[in-house]
Enzyme design. Structure first.
Site, PDB file in Angstrom:
ATOM      1  N   ASP A   1       3.556  -1.540  18.969  1.00 62.56           N
ATOM      2  CA  ASP A   1       3.524  -0.504  17.760  1.00 62.56           C
ATOM      3  C   ASP A   1       3.651   0.716  18.328  1.00 62.56           C
ATOM      4  OD1 ASP A   1       2.933   0.163  14.786  1.00 62.56           O
ATOM      5  OD2 ASP A   1       1.609   1.300  16.128  1.00 62.56           O
TER       6      ASP A   1
ATOM      7  N   ILE B   1       1.868  12.562   9.210  1.00 63.06           N
ATOM      8  CA  ILE B   1       1.934  14.053   9.905  1.00 63.06           C
ATOM      9  C   ILE B   1       3.371  14.223  10.036  1.00 63.06           C
ATOM     10  CG2 ILE B   1       1.412  14.864  11.949  1.00 63.06           C
ATOM     11  CD1 ILE B   1      -0.335  12.837  12.844  1.00 63.06           C
TER      12      ILE B   1
ATOM     13  N   THR C   1       1.006  -1.238  -0.017  1.00 66.34           N
ATOM     14  CA  THR C   1       0.044   0.000   0.038  1.00 66.34           C
ATOM     15  C   THR C   1       0.881   1.372   0.171  1.00 66.34           C
ATOM     16  OG1 THR C   1      -1.499  -1.089   1.392  1.00 66.34           O
ATOM     17  CG2 THR C   1      -1.853   1.223   1.254  1.00 66.34           C
TER      18      THR C   1
ATOM     19  N   LYS D   1       7.212   3.410  18.313  1.00 65.50           N
ATOM     20  CA  LYS D   1       6.938   4.732  17.695  1.00 65.50           C
ATOM     21  C   LYS D   1       7.489   5.814  18.967  1.00 65.50           C
ATOM     22  CE  LYS D   1       3.297   3.798  14.418  1.00 65.50           C
ATOM     23  NZ  LYS D   1       1.911   3.847  14.130  1.00 65.50           N
TER      24      LYS D   1
END
Lengths: 381, 381
Positions: free
Chosen positions: B197, B133, B21, B201
């Site tokens: 996850d 972002i 993707t 980050k």
């Protein structure tokens, strides 16, 4: 766990034009950093400053502009003149310029960027919109990839303060006096309360987002001077509140440019902003991106200025980091101004609108799929 | 009104490692831009793609890594290996690397940045946190000026989706199945629902903010697996809601590192985030700065990747734009992990905590002046 360390870069010598709150903030931040040094500062009366700060002061701009050791000029004096003239002179001396001056950038931005390109120097102005928020940088990151359709925000802290005071029942005049007494508003408050400060910032935001510089005076600009406590009270009873919002939209061949007091439900992000807090959003194919933070204040604004200086230290001199999106530039030779309203009515001033109830004012972020249903197109002048 | 036009830069040739993707999003965005070109793409089965896209495909990484015409490698295959090994090989071939791979950056970030510096190339990873972002860029702008004390955010969309479903009365297992059916959760959902996850980050955010790389497995990491609809319903009745929040704090000689489901009033910014929307804030002397936007999605993530490529095109090769803040690096040789709680109680798991009522969980942003009053210091392992 590992600690990361960096090597130290060579010294960058800074010439400061102006030494008010923001200039002193720049000195404060620069003094805590390695590799940056304020070489000289321009003030009207050096005798008032000499000896109080570890910086040589001068009242003669040439002492700074002609100094071959100075690499970067930081203009924080404000006002159109002589700020514009000194920036032109600095670029002519092949020095990069960083400014917080929204009036100069809104009025002369394209010309100064063009002069900077000719001189193969940088002209950067992150601090001119949103104070300490890295909004122009976020915008330029986005711009380097996909086109932006809308940019909007609450970019004026003085009106946040006055609207909040009125929301607590204080009259407009009382609220303005209080803002002036606390230093949140100028003695001549018209730039803030009549929307021109927001409009200048919107010119800069729209200029970067759409590559077309809209003269703020050609846009639809309405301030808060006609709003009073009774309006805010009535709105609050209905679950709404008000902020002065600046919004620009890109349309085929035109740009919508509006600054107006706008009504939102109480839980809207804009109504969580108080005092100098600003929020700016932009809409692209990737969705909305929002950035919020301190829109004013010496240290906050200095963070944006010093970040611009760092960008200059790191950039290839003839590639302006704020402008690297050639493929979306387009020829915008005419401007329409768009306001959300009932299409059957002429464009009302907001205060009149409020008298007939706030319900019909459509919050811009709730624009339906087919904007023609509720948009009223207003051809300027 | 003036339209601004830019000159066109020379072509940058990109080698894509992976074509899912995000890889397809990169191709889509790059194809709409001048000056960028995807030269080749690595996939497992080229025969499935050949002819469908105007890109040559290969299953042999060397075809890309050894191609002297390729300037920048974009790694979007995901997973630790062979992604890490291919990045090492690319830097060894003196090619700059852009990645969206949070697992690789969280685990090997400092080593890969060091390899990039040695090779005088860039290693950039804006897309690894917050998808589309520009949060690492905003963080680095701030870092170039004043130290950051706290970084926190909602950085995982899958848990937003599952918590929202449970808030509407769906059981955890049903909500997870629905997320999997809609492609919002992996078949093995543990990275998302167990907090890893988010933790990866947070390692990256804290690493940039504090110049110290915390191993996520050493932190306090709690997911949402033990939360169920009844908890969410009870919270909602009390006017609260829940999000999985990642937060790191800088303290003298230590860094607090927590990922945990956290309870907020319904009007809190985190509870306005749904699906893939992320919000990340950081606190410095200049106040809080927040940035919100699409945390996932092919085009959104591609905007961050292409912005990194633009940064590489514009940067001086041996100065890594993400790391230019030498003066705040410090030696952090020990890590404590901090969680807001009653200091008299051992650190509870959140599900247990919920059984005794949500009131005692202090929202991190409401930390009082003296944090020792409510903080419980928990020494890891």
């Amino acid at each position: 766990m590992q600690a990361l360390r960096q090597g130290i870069m060579e010294n960058t010598q800074i010439g400061l034009l102006g030494f008010g709150t923001v200039g002193q903030g720049v000195l404060d931040v620069v003094n805590r950093r390695e590799g940056l040094h304020v070489a000289k500062a321009l003030v009207r009366h050096p005798e008032n400053y000499q000896g109080k700060y570890a910086v040589p002061f001068t009242s003669n701009p040439d002492d700074i502009l002609s100094d071959p050791d100075i690499d970067v000029i930081v203009e924080v004096m404000g006002g159109l003149h002589p700020a514009y003239d000194l920036i032109v002179a600095a670029l002519g001396q092949r020095k990069s310029v960083v400014t917080a001056n929204k009036a100069v950038v809104a009025r002369y931005g394209p010309e100064l960027m063009s002069r900077a390109r000719e001189a193969r120097q940088n002209f950067l102005f992150e601090a001119s919109v949103g104070g300490g928020i890295p909004v122009l940088d976020a915008l330029s990151q986005h711009l380097s990839t996909v086109p932006i359709h809308v940019v909007e925000g609450v970019v004026n802290g003085t009106t946040n303060f006055i609207l909040d005071q009125m929301d607590q029942g204080m009259s407009y005049h009382h609220a303005l006096e209080r803002a002036q007494a606390l230093g949140f508003a100028e003695q001549d408050p018209s730039a803030d309360v009549d929307g021109w400060d927001s409009a200048r910032k919107l010119t800069i935001l729209a200029g970067l987002a759409f590559h077309a510089w809209v003269d703020a005076e050609e846009g639809f600009v309405e301030g808060i001077r006609q709003i009073d406590a009774e309006h805010l009270t009535r709105l609050r009873q209905m679950g709404f509140g008000m902020r002065l919002v600046a919004r620009a939209e890109r349309h085929p061949g035109s740009i919508g440019f509006v600054v107006a007091p706008t009504v939102y439900p109480q839980d809207h992000r804009y109504l969580q902003l108080h005092g100098s807090q600003n929020a700016i959003g932009f809409l692209s194919e990737a969705g909305w991106t929002w950035i919020e933070g301190p829109g004013a204040g010496g240290i906050a604004t200095a963070t944006s200025i010093v970040a611009d200086i760092q960008r200059i230290r790191m950039s290839v001199p003839d590639r302006n980091p704020l402008f690297f999106s050639p493929s979306y530039a387009e020829n915008v030779d005419d401007a329409y101004f768009i306001f959300m309203d009932n299409p059957d009515k002429p464009l009302p001033h907001i205060a009149d609108a409020l008298r007939s109830g706030p319900g019909f004012i459509v919050a811009p972020h709730k624009l339906p799929e087919d904007p023609s249903i509720i948009q009223y197109r207003y051809r300027a002048k």
